[in-house]
Design an enzyme around this catalytic site. Sequence first.
Site, PDB file in Angstrom:
ATOM      1  N   GLY A  78       0.798  -1.149  -0.179  1.00 13.31           N
ATOM      2  CA  GLY A  78      -0.094   0.129   0.307  1.00 13.31           C
ATOM      3  C   GLY A  78       0.879   1.112   0.058  1.00 13.31           C
ATOM      4  O   GLY A  78       1.996   0.950   0.211  1.00 13.31           O
ATOM      5  N   LEU A  79       0.376   2.328  -0.387  1.00 14.41           N
ATOM      6  CA  LEU A  79       0.662   3.666   0.233  1.00 14.41           C
ATOM      7  C   LEU A  79       1.741   3.862   1.050  1.00 14.41           C
ATOM      8  O   LEU A  79       0.907   3.469   2.143  1.00 14.41           O
ATOM      9  CB  LEU A  79      -0.427   4.614  -0.432  1.00 14.41           C
ATOM     10  CG  LEU A  79      -0.303   4.712  -1.398  1.00 14.41           C
ATOM     11  CD1 LEU A  79      -2.344   5.613  -1.749  1.00 14.41           C
ATOM     12  CD2 LEU A  79       0.228   5.611  -2.934  1.00 14.41           C
ATOM     13  N   SER A  80       2.501   4.997   0.954  1.00 15.57           N
ATOM     14  CA  SER A  80       3.268   5.209   2.630  1.00 15.57           C
ATOM     15  C   SER A  80       2.643   5.779   3.383  1.00 15.57           C
ATOM     16  O   SER A  80       1.346   6.894   2.831  1.00 15.57           O
ATOM     17  CB  SER A  80       4.242   6.585   1.393  1.00 15.57           C
ATOM     18  OG  SER A  80       5.166   6.878   2.828  1.00 15.57           O
ATOM     19  N   GLY A  81       2.348   5.700   4.839  1.00 21.10           N
ATOM     20  CA  GLY A  81       1.571   6.436   5.445  1.00 21.10           C
ATOM     21  C   GLY A  81       0.063   5.222   5.570  1.00 21.10           C
ATOM     22  O   GLY A  81      -0.812   5.790   5.980  1.00 21.10           O
ATOM     23  N   GLY A  89      -0.456   2.233   6.161  1.00 21.51           N
ATOM     24  CA  GLY A  89      -1.044   1.310   7.663  1.00 21.51           C
ATOM     25  C   GLY A  89      -0.126  -0.211   7.640  1.00 21.51           C
ATOM     26  O   GLY A  89      -0.570  -0.659   8.236  1.00 21.51           O
ATOM     27  N   LYS A  90       1.027   0.157   6.595  1.00 16.60           N
ATOM     28  CA  LYS A  90       0.834  -1.654   6.865  1.00 16.60           C
ATOM     29  C   LYS A  90       2.302  -1.870   7.543  1.00 16.60           C
ATOM     30  O   LYS A  90       1.603  -3.283   8.559  1.00 16.60           O
ATOM     31  CB  LYS A  90       2.540  -1.574   5.284  1.00 16.60           C
ATOM     32  CG  LYS A  90       1.582  -0.552   4.007  1.00 16.60           C
ATOM     33  CD  LYS A  90       2.848  -1.503   2.516  1.00 16.60           C
ATOM     34  CE  LYS A  90       3.873   0.283   2.443  1.00 16.60           C
ATOM     35  NZ  LYS A  90       3.361   1.433   3.064  1.00 16.60           N
ATOM     36  N   SER A  91       3.044  -0.558   8.351  1.00 24.84           N
ATOM     37  CA  SER A  91       3.546  -1.327   9.643  1.00 24.84           C
ATOM     38  C   SER A  91       2.940  -1.489  10.440  1.00 24.84           C
ATOM     39  O   SER A  91       3.127  -2.517  11.509  1.00 24.84           O
ATOM     40  CB  SER A  91       5.034  -0.444   9.458  1.00 24.84           C
ATOM     41  OG  SER A  91       5.540  -0.339   9.523  1.00 24.84           O
ATOM     42  N   SER A 138       5.757  -1.988  -2.463  1.00 24.90           N
ATOM     43  CA  SER A 138       5.763  -2.369  -2.853  1.00 24.90           C
ATOM     44  C   SER A 138       5.007  -2.286  -4.435  1.00 24.90           C
ATOM     45  O   SER A 138       3.834  -3.453  -4.361  1.00 24.90           O
ATOM     46  CB  SER A 138       5.847  -4.144  -2.822  1.00 24.90           C
ATOM     47  OG  SER A 138       4.774  -4.513  -2.072  1.00 24.90           O
TER      48      SER A 138
HETATM   49  N1  LIG Z   1      11.030   8.460  -3.324  1.00 30.08           N
HETATM   50  C1  LIG Z   1      10.133   7.769  -1.974  1.00 30.08           C
HETATM   51  N2  LIG Z   1       9.238   6.816  -2.724  1.00 30.08           N
HETATM   52  C2  LIG Z   1       8.132   6.257  -1.275  1.00 30.08           C
HETATM   53  N3  LIG Z   1       8.881   6.385  -0.421  1.00 30.08           N
HETATM   54  C3  LIG Z   1       9.936   7.685   0.382  1.00 30.08           C
HETATM   55  C4  LIG Z   1      10.826   7.351  -0.564  1.00 30.08           C
HETATM   56  N4  LIG Z   1      11.646   7.162  -0.337  1.00 30.08           N
HETATM   57  C5  LIG Z   1      11.989   7.887   0.915  1.00 30.08           C
HETATM   58  N5  LIG Z   1      10.746   6.565   1.668  1.00 30.08           N
HETATM   59  C6  LIG Z   1      10.772   6.140   2.976  1.00 30.08           C
HETATM   60  O1  LIG Z   1      10.605   4.833   1.832  1.00 30.08           O
HETATM   61  C7  LIG Z   1       9.836   4.002   2.472  1.00 30.08           C
HETATM   62  C8  LIG Z   1       9.139   2.852   1.627  1.00 30.08           C
HETATM   63  O2  LIG Z   1      10.208   2.195   1.324  1.00 30.08           O
HETATM   64  P1  LIG Z   1       9.874   0.822   0.421  1.00 30.08           P
HETATM   65  O3  LIG Z   1      10.624  -0.724   0.753  1.00 30.08           O
HETATM   66  O4  LIG Z   1       8.652   0.182   1.481  1.00 30.08           O
HETATM   67  O5  LIG Z   1       9.595   1.264  -0.846  1.00 30.08           O
HETATM   68  S1  LIG Z   1       9.241   0.182  -2.286  1.00 30.08           S
HETATM   69  O6  LIG Z   1       8.884  -1.335  -1.962  1.00 30.08           O
HETATM   70  O7  LIG Z   1      10.892  -0.554  -2.733  1.00 30.08           O
HETATM   71  O8  LIG Z   1       8.782   1.448  -2.691  1.00 30.08           O
HETATM   72  C9  LIG Z   1       8.564   4.903   2.574  1.00 30.08           C
HETATM   73  O9  LIG Z   1       7.957   4.033   3.929  1.00 30.08           O
HETATM   74  P2  LIG Z   1       6.252   3.226   4.375  1.00 30.08           P
HETATM   75  O10 LIG Z   1       6.049   4.970   4.768  1.00 30.08           O
HETATM   76  O11 LIG Z   1       6.908   2.960   5.794  1.00 30.08           O
HETATM   77  O12 LIG Z   1       5.563   3.048   3.233  1.00 30.08           O
HETATM   78  C10 LIG Z   1       9.017   6.076   2.905  1.00 30.08           C
HETATM   79  O13 LIG Z   1       9.179   6.269   4.424  1.00 30.08           O
HETATM   80  N1  LIG Z   2      -6.651   1.891  10.539  1.00 32.44           N
HETATM   81  C1  LIG Z   2      -4.873   2.614  11.216  1.00 32.44           C
HETATM   82  N2  LIG Z   2      -4.565   1.222  10.693  1.00 32.44           N
HETATM   83  C2  LIG Z   2      -3.733   1.141  10.681  1.00 32.44           C
HETATM   84  N3  LIG Z   2      -3.413   3.509  10.497  1.00 32.44           N
HETATM   85  C3  LIG Z   2      -3.673   3.978  10.551  1.00 32.44           C
HETATM   86  C4  LIG Z   2      -4.821   4.012  11.308  1.00 32.44           C
HETATM   87  N4  LIG Z   2      -5.291   4.631  11.648  1.00 32.44           N
HETATM   88  C5  LIG Z   2      -4.263   6.079  11.598  1.00 32.44           C
HETATM   89  N5  LIG Z   2      -3.147   4.986  11.682  1.00 32.44           N
HETATM   90  C6  LIG Z   2      -1.705   5.620  11.641  1.00 32.44           C
HETATM   91  O1  LIG Z   2      -1.073   6.068  10.450  1.00 32.44           O
HETATM   92  C7  LIG Z   2       0.101   5.783   9.738  1.00 32.44           C
HETATM   93  C8  LIG Z   2       0.097   4.896   9.442  1.00 32.44           C
HETATM   94  O2  LIG Z   2       1.319   4.403   9.257  1.00 32.44           O
HETATM   95  P1  LIG Z   2       2.607   3.375   9.107  1.00 32.44           P
HETATM   96  O3  LIG Z   2       1.633   2.494   9.801  1.00 32.44           O
HETATM   97  O4  LIG Z   2       3.829   3.655   9.150  1.00 32.44           O
HETATM   98  O5  LIG Z   2       2.709   3.425   7.502  1.00 32.44           O
HETATM   99  P2  LIG Z   2       3.228   2.529   6.564  1.00 32.44           P
HETATM  100  O6  LIG Z   2       3.767   1.378   7.236  1.00 32.44           O
HETATM  101  O7  LIG Z   2       2.109   1.776   5.394  1.00 32.44           O
HETATM  102  O8  LIG Z   2       3.788   3.913   5.524  1.00 32.44           O
HETATM  103  C9  LIG Z   2       0.371   5.683  11.737  1.00 32.44           C
HETATM  104  O9  LIG Z   2       0.995   6.912  12.294  1.00 32.44           O
HETATM  105  C10 LIG Z   2      -1.217   4.932  12.626  1.00 32.44           C
HETATM  106  O10 LIG Z   2      -1.232   5.403  13.545  1.00 32.44           O
END
Ligand SMILES: Nc1ncnc2c1ncn2[C@@H]1O[C@H](COP(=O)(O)OS(=O)(=O)O)[C@@H](OP(=O)(O)O)[C@H]1O
Ligand SMILES: Nc1ncnc2c1ncn2[C@@H]1O[C@H](COP(=O)(O)OP(=O)(O)O)[C@@H](O)[C@H]1O
Length: 203
Positions: free
Chosen positions: A35-38, A40-42, A109
Amino acid sequence: MGSKSTDIVWHDASVSKEERQEKNKHQSFVLWFTGLSGSGKSTLANAVSRKLFERGSHTYVLDGDNVRHGLNKDLGFSPEDRTENIRRIGEVAKLFVDSGQIVSTAFISPYREDRHQVRELLSDGEFIEVYVEASLEACEERDPKGLYKKARSGEIPSFTGINAPYEEPENPELTVNTEQKSIEESAQEVVDVLVNWNYIEEQ
Ligand SMILES: Nc1ncnc2c1ncn2[C@@H]1O[C@H](COP(=O)(O)OS(=O)(=O)O)[C@@H](OP(=O)(O)O)[C@H]1O
Ligand SMILES: Nc1ncnc2c1ncn2[C@@H]1O[C@H](COP(=O)(O)OP(=O)(O)O)[C@@H](O)[C@H]1O
């Protein structure tokens, strides 16, 4: 990518995956959160892993903290590097499955083909794709690391969802919408599905 090593011979393991699964009393498989960054994957991968651990399962989470800072620290965010990132993570996940564990991965991914390649690496039923769905607007609103703000201001050139693609799963085993459900509800839903599908035992 072809193999550069020749003259390597596969060594049969003295303890099989099946024996480990029997001892652990559960199947071993990958929960592939995408899924998108943010989105909630982690958060979700860790919440599910915690629940499984508390039920006595053998679990591990692979995410940026233990992969992009270590094994894959030579990789950036070009399309090629993202593909290589996912390929290596897929190989590591497969080793965890061989070791009898339930491994949850939390990587954007973004490419369908890369996720498909990981699925192909594993046996039938060992790859469970979980689409962590949240709109770009919601992710940008959450912006837990302030990266969307940086991407919008041009500080990050190819940020997923802003100026780099995210290809939504077409047929994921499971979709959880983190705008509609709480972390607890979403995590419980994943565990319930695993019980229903006989991956783990009912308790
Ligand atoms: N350009 C760009 N695009 C997307 N994300 C970025 C980028 N630069 C840094 N980050 C940070 O790196 C996390 C994504 O890494 P991933 O290994 O999950 O990315 S990928 O699957 O290879 O596309 C991602 O973490 P998550 O927010 O947990 O998804 C970001 O914090
Ligand atoms: N229902 C939900 N499930 C997962 N995360 C949530 C939800 N509602 C709010 N959040 C918040 O959204 C953010 C997700 O961040 P994170 O888990 O790092 O996402 P990702 O790994 O996709 O980048 C966290 O701050 C989390 O507390």
